[in-house]
Structures are given as C-alpha cells and as structure tokens.
Design a protein around this motif. Structure first.
Motif, short mmCIF file in Angstrom:
data_model
loop_
_atom_site.label_atom_id
_atom_site.label_comp_id
_atom_site.label_asym_id
_atom_site.label_seq_id
_atom_site.Cartn_x
_atom_site.Cartn_y
_atom_site.Cartn_z
N UNK A 86 0.64 63.76 26.29
CA UNK A 86 0.01 64.82 26.65
C UNK A 86 -0.37 63.82 28.29
N UNK A 87 -0.01 64.02 28.98
CA UNK A 87 -0.68 63.12 30.20
C UNK A 87 -2.53 63.27 29.89
N UNK A 88 -3.33 62.06 29.91
CA UNK A 88 -4.21 61.14 30.45
C UNK A 88 -4.71 60.43 31.70
N UNK A 89 -6.08 61.16 31.61
CA UNK A 89 -6.95 60.69 33.45
C UNK A 89 -7.16 59.36 33.00
N UNK A 90 -6.73 58.71 33.95
CA UNK A 90 -7.61 57.47 33.89
C UNK A 90 -8.59 56.67 34.63
N UNK A 91 -9.21 58.21 35.38
CA UNK A 91 -9.86 57.90 36.68
C UNK A 91 -9.34 58.05 38.04
N UNK A 92 -7.89 57.05 38.04
CA UNK A 92 -7.44 57.10 39.27
C UNK A 92 -7.23 58.04 40.56
N UNK A 93 -8.05 57.71 41.45
CA UNK A 93 -8.27 59.06 42.44
C UNK A 93 -5.92 59.48 42.94
N UNK A 94 -5.67 58.39 43.37
CA UNK A 94 -4.24 58.59 44.03
C UNK A 94 -3.57 58.91 42.54
N UNK A 95 -3.27 58.60 41.17
CA UNK A 95 -2.37 58.45 40.48
C UNK A 95 -2.53 58.91 39.44
N UNK A 96 -3.35 59.91 38.93
CA UNK A 96 -3.72 60.18 38.45
C UNK A 96 -2.69 61.62 37.86
#
Lengths: 153, 90
Positions: A86-96
């Motif tokens: 399951x994909x995880x959010x890192x808080x990167x605006x462009x590439x999450x």
C-alpha cells in the motif's frame, strides 16, 4: 554486460506493509542490517535525515531513496530494496505517494558511484520500474534487474 | 560554468542529480563542471557557482544564494532537467 544492480542489493522485500514513512524507512533499514551493510543505528540516522531536511528523498514519483551520510553505523555500505503493498505518504508535494523505498548506505562519497550509475539507469526506466513495483518476489526483482543489465551492455 | 547539485547528505540524491545533469549538459553541448554537495558544503559552493540544482524542500533550507537556484521535481525526468537548464543558461 553493464553492472547488475541486483549484485549490490543486500536485501529485497516485495509488497511489504508499512503504516507510515518512518515504518517504510525502517523496512529499508532492516534490509541493510540483515545484509550486513549497516548497524541498526543507521536506520535511525536515515529517519533523522528526513526529519531534519524534509521529504526530499522522494526523488521521483513513487520512489524514495532513504539514506544518511557515511558514519560509524555504515559497515560495508550497500543497498536494500522494499516495494510496498500500500503506497505511503512522505509529505513530498511533487512525488507522493511512495511505493518503492531504496535504502542506501555508503562508506564514503566515492565508493558507490558504479552502484549509483546503475541505480540511475534503473530508476529512469519507466516500464522496468512498473515491473519492479508490481513484482511479488525477490527472484522477480532480481530477474528484471538482470535483464536490464544485459540490455544495457 | 559551475553547477552545484545539492542534497542533504551529499551521497545519494545529489549524486544522481549530478549524473543526470551531466547527461543533459553533454547533449546540450554545454561545458560545465557539476559538483555534488551536501547542504553545508553547498552553502559555500553556491557562492561561486552560477547554478544550483536541488529539490523544493532543500531550496527553502538553502535560503538566499547568489547562484540561480533551479528546483527539480523528478530527478529522473531528463526532459524536465533539460528544459530548466536550457532556460537558465539562456
């Protein structure tokens, strides 16, 4: 034949479960530790790096390159590969959101350039990355990386 | 021309960015020296470089430097790097 990235991977986990970005980095760190590349302290250093500098390690859509600097926690250096179920959010605006986490440890600034060149080749290959993202076993990941190295010859 | 590729640690993302920037510069026929640097080194190097390549998060951390700061979103998108470097060099 070009350098096969699979030879530099000390551990491969596919379709792993991570609850958040720290957990995802811990999986990549555990892979480095199990392969003898680093001690467990390096895993915390990789998490600290994101806390200090932000989620810039998400260098392309869906791909995080977890790493810290050369330190006593780096034993031999190496790479680990983790794909997430399951994909995880890192808080990167462009590439999450992130689906592949690569753990990187280097003993100095120059030793790993051949590995980085091979990694750059793999990460910039969209169709190959799609196959790597969806691979369900380490053998499958190794097979794709082997094909890429042979094709780049 | 001097270009600095900046990341937090100087071993991972900046090295990849440097490799891809060199590919683009060679294609464009631009003679440039690309250096990979961590944030500490970069603050110094950025004083003498014409261009700094980095990510959005790190550009904020780097703050004001005399060099032109180019923000790259996807470090493996050679078209994005080509477009932004071309615009900066012109």
């Amino acid at each position: 034949m070009a350098f096969n990235l699979a030879e530099a991977l000390s551990s491969i986990q596919t379709q792993a479960d991570a609850s958040d970005w720290r957990d995802a980095i811990r999986l990549a760190g555990a892979g480095l530790v199990s392969g003898g590349a680093t001690t467990a302290a390096y895993t915390d250093e990789m998490i600290d790096a994101v806390e200090k500098h932000g989620p810039y390690i998400v260098i392309a859509p869906g791909i995080a390159l977890a790493h810290s600097r050369p330190s006593p926690a780096v034993l031999t250096g190496g790479l680990s590969w983790v794909s997430l179920a399951t994909p995880v959010e890192f808080g990167n605006k462009a590439n999450d959101p992130v689906t592949v986490v690569i753990g990187l440890a280097a003993v100095d600034h120059d030793a790993h350039l051949q590995v980085m060149r091979a990694l750059a080749g793999v990460l910039s290959d969209g169709p190959a990355m799609e196959r790597l993202r969806t691979a369900t076993s380490s053998d499958e990941v190794r097979a794709v990386l082997g094909e890429l190295a042979a094709a780049a010859a | 021309m001097k270009i600095v590729a900046v990341c937090g640690m100087g071993i991972g993302t900046s090295v990849l960015l440097k490799m891809n920037a060199e590919k683009v510069l060679a294609k464009l026929g631009i003679d440039a020296d690309v250096e990979a640097a961590d944030m500490g080194v970069a603050r110094g190097a950025a004083q003498t470089a014409e261009i700094v390549l980095t990510s959005e998060e790190l550009a904020e951390e780097l703050g004001d430097v005399p060099a032109e700061v180019i923000i790259i979103k996807n470090f493996f998108d050679l078209e994005e790097i080509t477009e932004k470097l071309t615009a900066a060099v012109e």
